[in-house]
Scaffold this active site. Structure first.
Site, PDB file in Angstrom:
ATOM      1  N   GLU A   1       0.856  -1.183   0.000  1.00 25.08           N
ATOM      2  CA  GLU A   1       0.000   0.000   0.000  1.00 25.08           C
ATOM      3  C   GLU A   1       0.901   1.245   0.000  1.00 25.08           C
ATOM      4  O   GLU A   1       1.864   1.271   0.757  1.00 25.08           O
ATOM      5  CB  GLU A   1      -0.910   0.037   1.231  1.00 25.08           C
ATOM      6  CG  GLU A   1      -1.933   1.150   1.125  1.00 25.08           C
ATOM      7  CD  GLU A   1      -2.923   1.183   2.304  1.00 25.08           C
ATOM      8  OE1 GLU A   1      -2.758   0.406   3.261  1.00 25.08           O
ATOM      9  OE2 GLU A   1      -3.846   1.998   2.238  1.00 25.08           O
TER      10      GLU A   1
ATOM     11  N   GLY B   1       2.866   2.217  10.941  1.00 22.68           N
ATOM     12  CA  GLY B   1       2.632   1.413  12.143  1.00 22.68           C
ATOM     13  C   GLY B   1       2.446  -0.057  11.817  1.00 22.68           C
ATOM     14  O   GLY B   1       3.067  -0.929  12.432  1.00 22.68           O
TER      15      GLY B   1
ATOM     16  N   HIS C   1      -7.021  -2.543  14.871  1.00 24.97           N
ATOM     17  CA  HIS C   1      -7.208  -1.765  13.631  1.00 24.97           C
ATOM     18  C   HIS C   1      -6.916  -2.637  12.400  1.00 24.97           C
ATOM     19  O   HIS C   1      -7.732  -2.728  11.489  1.00 24.97           O
ATOM     20  CB  HIS C   1      -6.289  -0.542  13.661  1.00 24.97           C
ATOM     21  CG  HIS C   1      -6.386   0.317  12.445  1.00 24.97           C
ATOM     22  ND1 HIS C   1      -7.184   1.432  12.383  1.00 24.97           N
ATOM     23  CD2 HIS C   1      -5.789   0.218  11.225  1.00 24.97           C
ATOM     24  CE1 HIS C   1      -7.076   1.982  11.186  1.00 24.97           C
ATOM     25  NE2 HIS C   1      -6.231   1.267  10.461  1.00 24.97           N
ATOM     26  N   GLU C   2      -5.760  -3.286  12.405  1.00 23.97           N
ATOM     27  CA  GLU C   2      -5.389  -4.089  11.229  1.00 23.97           C
ATOM     28  C   GLU C   2      -6.342  -5.268  11.067  1.00 23.97           C
ATOM     29  O   GLU C   2      -6.733  -5.617   9.962  1.00 23.97           O
ATOM     30  CB  GLU C   2      -3.938  -4.572  11.309  1.00 23.97           C
ATOM     31  CG  GLU C   2      -2.897  -3.472  11.520  1.00 23.97           C
ATOM     32  CD  GLU C   2      -3.017  -2.296  10.574  1.00 23.97           C
ATOM     33  OE1 GLU C   2      -3.463  -2.486   9.434  1.00 23.97           O
ATOM     34  OE2 GLU C   2      -2.675  -1.162  10.981  1.00 23.97           O
TER      35      GLU C   2
ATOM     36  N   MET D   1       0.315  -2.966   8.654  1.00 20.82           N
ATOM     37  CA  MET D   1      -0.370  -3.076   7.365  1.00 20.82           C
ATOM     38  C   MET D   1      -1.261  -4.311   7.333  1.00 20.82           C
ATOM     39  O   MET D   1      -0.850  -5.405   7.722  1.00 20.82           O
ATOM     40  CB  MET D   1       0.703  -3.117   6.260  1.00 20.82           C
ATOM     41  CG  MET D   1       0.140  -3.259   4.871  1.00 20.82           C
ATOM     42  SD  MET D   1      -0.902  -1.829   4.427  1.00 20.82           S
ATOM     43  CE  MET D   1      -2.039  -2.636   3.324  1.00 20.82           C
TER      44      MET D   1
HETATM   45  N1  0A1 Z   1      -3.255   0.839   5.769  1.00 15.47           N
HETATM   46  C1  0A1 Z   1      -2.381   0.846   6.900  1.00 15.47           C
HETATM   47  C2  0A1 Z   1      -1.359   1.872   6.973  1.00 15.47           C
HETATM   48  C3  0A1 Z   1      -0.379   2.011   5.895  1.00 15.47           C
HETATM   49  C4  0A1 Z   1      -0.576   2.967   4.937  1.00 15.47           C
HETATM   50  C5  0A1 Z   1       0.360   3.238   3.999  1.00 15.47           C
HETATM   51  C6  0A1 Z   1       1.488   2.517   4.015  1.00 15.47           C
HETATM   52  O1  0A1 Z   1       2.436   2.820   3.089  1.00 15.47           O
HETATM   53  C7  0A1 Z   1       2.294   3.989   2.387  1.00 15.47           C
HETATM   54  C8  0A1 Z   1       1.716   1.552   4.966  1.00 15.47           C
HETATM   55  C9  0A1 Z   1       0.756   1.297   5.904  1.00 15.47           C
HETATM   56  C10 0A1 Z   1      -3.209   1.096   8.129  1.00 15.47           C
HETATM   57  O2  0A1 Z   1      -4.136   1.893   8.099  1.00 15.47           O
HETATM   58  O3  0A1 Z   1      -2.907   0.532   9.141  1.00 15.47           O
HETATM   59 ZN    ZN Z   2      -5.874   1.477   8.522  1.00 11.21          ZN
END
Ligand code: 0A1
Ligand code: ZN
Length: 853
Positions: A124, A256, A292-293, A258
């Site tokens: 992501e 934090g 959250h994850e 993923m």
């Molecule tokens: N989706 C994850 C957080 C996340 C977002 C972006 C990243 O790279 C750009 C990495 C992790 C969450 O909301 O926990």
């Molecule tokens: Zn998230």
């Protein structure tokens, strides 16, 4: 380097093709990993035209490309691989590519990279294109099968394990997913395992994978996972949907954690915990981030986003869900207060400056720059308001409909609001402004009392923000309660629904003019502009039945006192001291709540308040004001503090429970104040006797604040020198407590120390983030703070643009300050922009910040 184009929400078009399935083979090698991708493709029936096939790809060395088994030579540039429409078969076809990548050289930590001998991925938002050629966009969902070949003992990917042997493993994910949820891990790892049976009886193997030696620090994360799984079944009716759920802890990670399907990857900081190494705050964060994850499995994975403009669809909702979970696991009142403190210090700050943007932005240059407090935290607040407006039952009906209607979809905010409209019959067109307009509304209140009729008149002001000069009135749910002058509640909480720029609400049948408690539970993310005499604030702090507003009354009073000292040299208000003393020593109140009341507003928060008053904040004066208030409080609370400390200093065996954490928080607050009186004597003995990291850090912090603690710093480093996540606390404390004139020099010494791994995002964020958080130090008139941060951003940027760009938000408040400081900050931002080979990430941030001044 990477000059990028602006992407617009209005330009959305479905992708040209459908990817039926993907087979990936990884032959892992640090400098030459081979990735073979076999894509089953066909034209997308949702697109009437017959388009070429364009796959995203960056930094890939193409080895071969075959279309239905025939070698072809596609057009390849720095960002893509394209096959012309006339070269594509009419029916379904298979495209196979083989590429080579070098995970060991990947310092950006996006795509496939290495962290201490282990392979891991972060896809992501747009990292998958650094692994193989693929339509790297969230609305392209496909079934993934993965084969990993490597000598490393543990080989993991998404979905369920299918088969494995010496040097290989195969995984199959039955749930179609976008590429950003792909994950792969390979390493010498150990598991902390448990099992879970879902509500409908499906057994699930749970594993938390860590480096050898860390297995015994996973119990709390595992316990949090199990509680999250149960909670999502009970509260949202959502079950887990695979045979295994794996979590991996890595030391080098930009964020934090993923939510990759079935294989969550975590920053090790948010997994590993023991009483000796983790503070109560760490425990809370681990629980919240694990939840959250995990919750993303439904809100994000089963229902994903159509495009990155819809990011708040998954993030706002998942933050809202993790806040609900934490409120259920801990004290709901304390959690709400903490969440609002974070919202104000991060999101209100963002909304008030050059980086302000709507919860759903309409354009971006680099999507990684939009993982912001606005998308996450304000996104969650907007859902909280929706829930207040439609009620608990309406919210439940809407969510059930959302899961039923959109399971398997890549959805939009329009889809989300439509389920609420369909489930509740409400028209949400005005409410939608919360998604499209940036800025924090300001709410003014006037009261009249006339012949037994009490009237509250609200006026909302929606300030202009970059690119949005004109705003419209929002729907604002305002929770209100009324108290009698004797402290009894005469009107319990009701929700007033404000929809116009100015609106009045009448209350009849009251015997006496009431005292209003407005915006209970912080029912909307707005600034309440209401002058109230200190006696009224003290009255609400003593009597309000709404815990949030009880705290808020004390908070508002403290802010006014601090601003008055900083702006006018006013004396510390005795009314504030008395009110706080009453709360501190009120044993009927939750210790955690009392500790929150004792925490004074942050200096940046006061600067924000002074700026909103149309004045220029002086960081040095604000710093002095805060110190003066703390000193006066220590004197006012007097001997009672020692008694309080002794009462709380019990010998109960350690538990990370919220109740015990609350007692520790109050004890440490008392210790901090006591140190002002005894020069740190008690804190030195508390440090020596500490039985948890919370107590150790609390005592050290109290010592440093009164200019002591040098010996303790040495002994802390001797004990924890080998644990980098623990040493982050040691670094942060020294910078947080440095005198403003010295903060930059302290940070420079620590980050430049031989052996300090500043390339690791946790380390970098700790030191530079702590300097930015030392308000008077960062904004010191010498400019040394600005200079040091800019120096290090420029040093990190070529290696890790994403983290450099995130940390650059240290500068987002620069337009608030005086001309001399603005000049210094501008010079640094311009120096950043002038750097040769600046990344697109950092360039976008610096340009947006400079545009404000
Ligand atoms: N989706 C994850 C957080 C996340 C977002 C972006 C990243 O790279 C750009 C990495 C992790 C969450 O909301 O926990
Ligand atoms: Zn998230």
């Amino acid at each position: 380097m990477s000059e990028q184009k602006t992407v617009y929400l209005a330009d959305y078009r479905p992708y040209s093709h459908v990817v039926e399935s993907v087979d990936l083979t990884f032959r892992l090698h640090p400098t030459a990993t081979r990735v073979v991708a076999r894509l089953s493709l066909r034209q997308n029936p949702a697109r009437k035209d017959r388009d070429h096939l364009r796959l995203d790809g960056e930094g890939l060395k193409l080895i071969s490309c075959k279309l239905d088994g025939q070698a072809i030579t596609p057009a390849v540039d720095e960002r893509s691989l394209t096959i012309a429409a006339h070269e594509l078969p009419d029916g379904p076809f298979i495209l196979e590519t083989e590429v080579e990548i070098a995970p060991e050289a990947n310092t950006a930590l996006e795509g496939l990279y290495m962290s201490k001998g282990m392979y891991c991925t972060q896809c992501e938002a747009e990292g998958f294109r650094k692994i193989t050629y693929y339509p790297d966009r969230p609305d392209v969902m496909s079934r993934f099968k993965v084969r990993i070949e490597s000598d490393l003992p543990v080989l993991l990917s998404n979905g369920n394990p299918v088969a494995s042997g010496e040097g290989w493993a195969e995984w199959d994910d039955p749930w179609p997913k976008p590429a950003y949820l792909f994950a792969l891990v390979a390493g010498d790892l150990r598991a902390h395992s448990a099992s879970f049976v879902t509500a409908s009886g499906r057994p699930v193997d749970l594993n938390i994978w860590v480096r050898p030696g860390d297995e015994d620090r996973c119990a709390y994360a595992m316990d949090s996972l199990i509680r999250s799984m149960r909670w999502d079944e009970q509260v949202y009716g959502r079950e887990y949907d695979l045979d295994v759920f794996n979590i991996v802890a890595v030391d080098d990670f930009n964020m934090g954690a993923m939510e990759n399907k079935g294989l969550n990857i975590f920053n090790s900081r948010y997994v590993l915990a023991s009483p000796e190494t983790a503070t109560d705050d760490d425990y809370y964060r681990i629980e919240a981030i694990i939840a959250h994850e995990y919750f993303h499995n439904w809100t994000g994975n089963r229902i994903t986003c159509r495009d990155w403009f819809q990011l708040c669809l998954k993030e706002g909702l998942t933050v809202f869900r993790d806040h609900q979970f934490s409120a259920d696991m801990r004290s709901a009142a304390v959690r709400r207060i903490e969440d609002v403190v974070t919202l104000r210090s991060r999101q209100f700050r963002e909304d008030d400056g050059p980086l302000a943007h709507p919860v759903r932005p309409e354009s971006f240059v680099e999507i990684n720059n939009f993982y912001t407090a606005t998308v996450y935290e304000k996104g969650a607040e907007v859902i909280g308001m929706l829930k207040s407006l439609v009620g608990d039952a309406g919210y439940k009906r809407a969510l059930d409909l959302y899961f039923e209607r959109h399971d398997g979809d890549a959805a939009t905010i329009e889809d989300w609001l439509k389920v609420f409209e369909d489930a509740t019959g409400r028209d949400l067109s005005q409410f939608k402004l919360w998604y499209s307009e940036a800025g924090t509304p300001r709410l003014k209140v006037e009261e009249t009392w006339d012949n037994g009729v009490y009237t509250l008149t609200f006026t909302q002001k929606n300030p202009p923000t970059p690119g949005q000069p004109i705003k419209h009135p929002k729907v604002i749910p305002i929770k209100v309660g009324l108290l009698n002058p004797n402290g009894d509640e005469v009107v319990p909480t009701i929700t007033l629904e404000m929809t116009r720029a100015k609106q009045s609400f009448r209350f009849e049948g009251l015997a006496a003019r009431p005292v209003p408690s407005i915006l209970r539970g912080f029912s909307a993310p707005v600034v309440l502009d209401r002058k109230a005499p200190p006696e009224e604030r003290a009255f609400l702090l003593a009597h309000d039945t709404d815990a949030f507003n009880k705290w808020e009354a004390g908070r508002a009073l403290a802010k006014e006192v601090m601003a008055d000292i900083a702006l006018k040299g006013a004396p510390v208000s005795p009314a504030w001291l008395d009110a706080l003393a009453a709360v501190t020593f009120d044993d009927t109140l939750d210790p955690a709540f009392r500790a929150l009341c004792l925490r004074l507003p942050g200096e940046d928060d006061i600067a924000q308040t002074i700026h909103a008053m149309g004045r220029i904040p002086d960081p040095a004066k604000i710093h002095a004001a805060r110190r003066e208030m703390t000193g006066a409080l220590a004197i006012r609370l007097g001997e009672g503090l020692s008694r309080l400390y002794k009462d709380l200093d019990d010998n109960a065996p350690f538990s990370p429970s919220a109740a015990q954490a609350g007692r520790r928080a109050l004890k440490i607050a008392a210790l901090g104040l006591l140190s002002r009186r005894d020069g740190g004597k008690l804190a030195a003995s508390a440090f020596a006797r500490a039985r948890s990291m919370t107590e150790e850090v609390g005592a050290l912090s109290a010592l440093l604040e009164v200019g002591q603690g040098q010996a303790e710093l040495v002994s802390f480093a001797a004990r924890w020198g080998r644990d980098a996540n623990v040493m982050d606390k040691w670094h942060a404390l020294q910078i947080a407590h440095a005198e403003p004139a010295e903060a930059a020099a302290v940070a420079a010494r620590l980050i430049g120390a031989p052996g300090f791994d500043w390339k690791n995002p946790n380390r970098f964020r700790t030191v530079i983030g702590a300097l930015a958080a030392n308000h008077a130090g960062f904004h010191h008139r010498s400019g040394a703070g600005y200079r040091l941060v800019a120096d290090w951003l420029l040093k990190l940027d070529p290696l890790n643009p994403q983290t450099a760009a995130r940390v650059s938000t240290a500068f987002e408040t620069w337009p608030r300050y005086d001309a001399a400081r603005r000049k210094l900050a501008r010079t640094e931002l311009e120096r950043i922009l002038a750097a040769p080979d600046l990344s697109g990430d950092l360039r976008e941030m610096a340009e947006r910040m400079l545009a404000a001044g």
